[in-house]
Structures are given as C-alpha cells and as structure tokens.
Design a protein around this motif. Structure first.
Motif, PDB file in Angstrom:
ATOM      1  N   HIS A  83       1.006   7.633   7.486  1.00 30.87           N
ATOM      2  CA  HIS A  83       2.230   6.838   7.582  1.00 30.87           C
ATOM      3  C   HIS A  83       2.357   5.865   6.408  1.00 30.87           C
ATOM      4  O   HIS A  83       3.420   5.760   5.789  1.00 30.87           O
ATOM      5  N   ALA A  84       1.284   5.181   6.097  1.00 32.51           N
ATOM      6  CA  ALA A  84       1.333   4.145   5.057  1.00 32.51           C
ATOM      7  C   ALA A  84       1.587   4.724   3.670  1.00 32.51           C
ATOM      8  O   ALA A  84       2.129   4.039   2.798  1.00 32.51           O
ATOM      9  N   THR A  85       1.189   5.977   3.441  1.00 30.52           N
ATOM     10  CA  THR A  85       1.309   6.583   2.109  1.00 30.52           C
ATOM     11  C   THR A  85       2.440   7.602   2.023  1.00 30.52           C
ATOM     12  O   THR A  85       2.540   8.334   1.041  1.00 30.52           O
ATOM     13  N   ARG A  86       3.300   7.647   3.016  1.00 29.47           N
ATOM     14  CA  ARG A  86       4.306   8.715   3.072  1.00 29.47           C
ATOM     15  C   ARG A  86       5.271   8.687   1.885  1.00 29.47           C
ATOM     16  O   ARG A  86       5.844   9.714   1.516  1.00 29.47           O
ATOM     17  N   GLU A  87       5.490   7.523   1.273  1.00 35.02           N
ATOM     18  CA  GLU A  87       6.404   7.418   0.138  1.00 35.02           C
ATOM     19  C   GLU A  87       5.670   7.099  -1.161  1.00 35.02           C
ATOM     20  O   GLU A  87       6.286   6.703  -2.149  1.00 35.02           O
ATOM     21  N   LEU A  88       4.367   7.284  -1.166  1.00 41.23           N
ATOM     22  CA  LEU A  88       3.585   6.970  -2.353  1.00 41.23           C
ATOM     23  C   LEU A  88       3.831   8.020  -3.442  1.00 41.23           C
ATOM     24  O   LEU A  88       3.705   9.223  -3.191  1.00 41.23           O
ATOM     25  N   PRO A  89       4.194   7.597  -4.658  1.00 43.03           N
ATOM     26  CA  PRO A  89       4.401   8.559  -5.743  1.00 43.03           C
ATOM     27  C   PRO A  89       3.081   9.180  -6.189  1.00 43.03           C
ATOM     28  O   PRO A  89       1.998   8.686  -5.856  1.00 43.03           O
ATOM     29  N   VAL A  90       3.192  10.253  -6.966  1.00 41.32           N
ATOM     30  CA  VAL A  90       1.996  10.974  -7.414  1.00 41.32           C
ATOM     31  C   VAL A  90       1.116  10.084  -8.282  1.00 41.32           C
ATOM     32  O   VAL A  90      -0.104  10.088  -8.156  1.00 41.32           O
ATOM     33  N   ARG A  91       1.734   9.317  -9.166  1.00 43.84           N
ATOM     34  CA  ARG A  91       0.980   8.407 -10.036  1.00 43.84           C
ATOM     35  C   ARG A  91       1.437   6.973  -9.767  1.00 43.84           C
ATOM     36  O   ARG A  91       2.234   6.423 -10.516  1.00 43.84           O
ATOM     37  N   PRO A  92       0.929   6.377  -8.701  1.00 45.83           N
ATOM     38  CA  PRO A  92       1.403   5.042  -8.321  1.00 45.83           C
ATOM     39  C   PRO A  92       0.889   3.954  -9.243  1.00 45.83           C
ATOM     40  O   PRO A  92      -0.227   4.036  -9.769  1.00 45.83           O
ATOM     41  N   ASP A  93       1.734   2.940  -9.461  1.00 41.32           N
ATOM     42  CA  ASP A  93       1.260   1.751 -10.150  1.00 41.32           C
ATOM     43  C   ASP A  93       0.990   0.680  -9.098  1.00 41.32           C
ATOM     44  O   ASP A  93       1.097   0.927  -7.892  1.00 41.32           O
ATOM     45  N   GLU A  94       0.641  -0.502  -9.561  1.00 42.02           N
ATOM     46  CA  GLU A  94       0.273  -1.567  -8.624  1.00 42.02           C
ATOM     47  C   GLU A  94       1.414  -1.918  -7.683  1.00 42.02           C
ATOM     48  O   GLU A  94       1.193  -2.197  -6.505  1.00 42.02           O
ATOM     49  N   SER A  95       2.644  -1.873  -8.189  1.00 38.64           N
ATOM     50  CA  SER A  95       3.795  -2.210  -7.348  1.00 38.64           C
ATOM     51  C   SER A  95       3.998  -1.184  -6.241  1.00 38.64           C
ATOM     52  O   SER A  95       4.476  -1.514  -5.152  1.00 38.64           O
ATOM     53  N   ALA A  96       3.637   0.086  -6.500  1.00 42.44           N
ATOM     54  CA  ALA A  96       3.785   1.127  -5.484  1.00 42.44           C
ATOM     55  C   ALA A  96       2.699   1.036  -4.417  1.00 42.44           C
ATOM     56  O   ALA A  96       2.912   1.460  -3.278  1.00 42.44           O
TER      57      ALA A  96
END
Length: 214
Positions: free
Chosen positions: A96-109
């Motif tokens: 649930h917590a990572t459902r919208e996490l981009p492939v290469r997340p930065d600190e803001s993501a």
C-alpha cells in the motif's frame, strides 16, 4: 541461540499488486468466514488488512481504528505472535505504501512512503510488540521486499521508519545486520541482504555512535 528466519518455501510471494480484491465489506465478510472455517485465520488477518487498505479512498484514523478493532475481535494471541502472519501484514502495508512509488524515486518520492508507514504503524505494532522473533523475520522480509522493488533509498526509508515508530528494537536491527546462517545467498530471505547492509551502513554508524537513553 540464533533465531531462524523463514525458509524459501515459507516466504511470502513476491510483492506484486493483486489484480482484484473484495470490493465491499459484505464480500470481505464472506472471505473472513471461509478462511476461519478452514482454520486459516492467520492468512485471513493479512488478507483483511490488505483488502481494507486496497479499497479505501483514503487511509485515515477511522480506517486504522476499524482495522485494529477487527484484529482485536478476530485474531487470537497465538496468531498475533506468529512471525509468518507479521510478515504477511508487513507486505500488505508495504504494498500500500509503495503503490505510487516511481521506478527511480528521489527523496521527495520516498517521503510519502514514510508518512504512510507511520500512519499504518499501529497495525503492524499489534503483531510485533514484545516479539523479537517476529521483529527479526519482518526485517528480512522488509529488505527482501525493497530489493525486489529495486528502488534506491527504499530500504533506508523502511528500516528508519520501523525504528522511529518503535516497531523493531535496536538490538534486533543489529541481529539482522550481523546474522548469517548457512543458507545460500540466492535463497530467500537472504536475497538483497548484502545490498541492504551496504545502503544502511551510514545509519548503523549513527546508531553505533548515538548516546544511550537514560
């Protein structure tokens, strides 16, 4: 005596997003009774958490209270203390917590992931309180989940959150870092362990040098 972690055969399925879940509480109740009748209340507990989070428009305190009330009424002490159950609940929460996490997340993501984990911490706490065996196994499943996501910084975000919300004690983090059994590196749950230890090295250095609380 060292705590033994899950074997490959008992580890949770890879962290994928199931294509469908029960859409209403009525359907959820059907699954509850089905699993309970078959003696699978431990699976039912993690499924219930996953389904409630999946179908929620937003995760707020009312939803957390609803899930906690259900756990208190339907999950006995033996099930709550079962490390396998704690791991499945963890994976439901991480999905649930990572459902919208981009492939290469930065600190803001990664910040929203940490925020969601903090909101959901009371649920996981029900399965980890005064249970260092479950805490250790959860750490292995957490680093494995992050390894499968292949998102830089995710394991640091998750581990720091587990620490900050007092879900896992400091001693257990050190046990996770230092423990190695004869299980081959390519078998679960050790996949990604070395990578996670390397990423977390600065954080463990911080723990090592942090002043002890009175």
């Amino acid at each position: 005596e060292r705590v033994k972690t899950q074997s490959a055969s008992s580890s949770p399925a890879p962290p994928s997003r199931p294509s469908s879940v029960p859409p209403t509480d009525r359907h959820l109740d059907t699954f509850v009774h089905m699993f309970t009748d078959k003696g699978l209340i431990d699976f039912d507990a993690s499924w219930h958490v996953f389904a409630q989070l999946r179908q929620a428009a937003a995760v707020d305190q009312a939803l957390i209270d609803k899930i906690l009330l259900w756990i208190g009424s339907n999950v006995d002490d033996a099930t709550r203390s079962n490390p396998n159950v704690a791991c499945r609940v963890l994976v439901a929460i991480l999905n649930h917590a990572t459902r919208e996490l981009p492939v290469r997340p930065d600190e803001s993501a990664l910040a929203p992931v940490s925020a969601q984990l903090t909101v959901l911490a009371p649920i996981l706490l029900r399965f980890l309180t005064d249970n260092q065996k479950s805490q250790l196994v959860v750490l292995y499943d957490a680093h494995w989940f992050c390894w499968r996501c292949n998102a830089k910084g995710l394991v640091s975000t998750v581990f720091k959150n587990l620490y900050d919300n007092e879900l896992v004690t400091e001693d257990v983090f050190w046990d996770w870092k230092e423990e190695k059994t004869k299980m081959p590196e390519d078998e679960l749950p050790y996949q990604g362990h070395n990578e996670a230890v390397a990423e977390l090295a600065p954080w463990f250095e911080f723990l090592k040098n942090a002043p002890e609380e009175d």
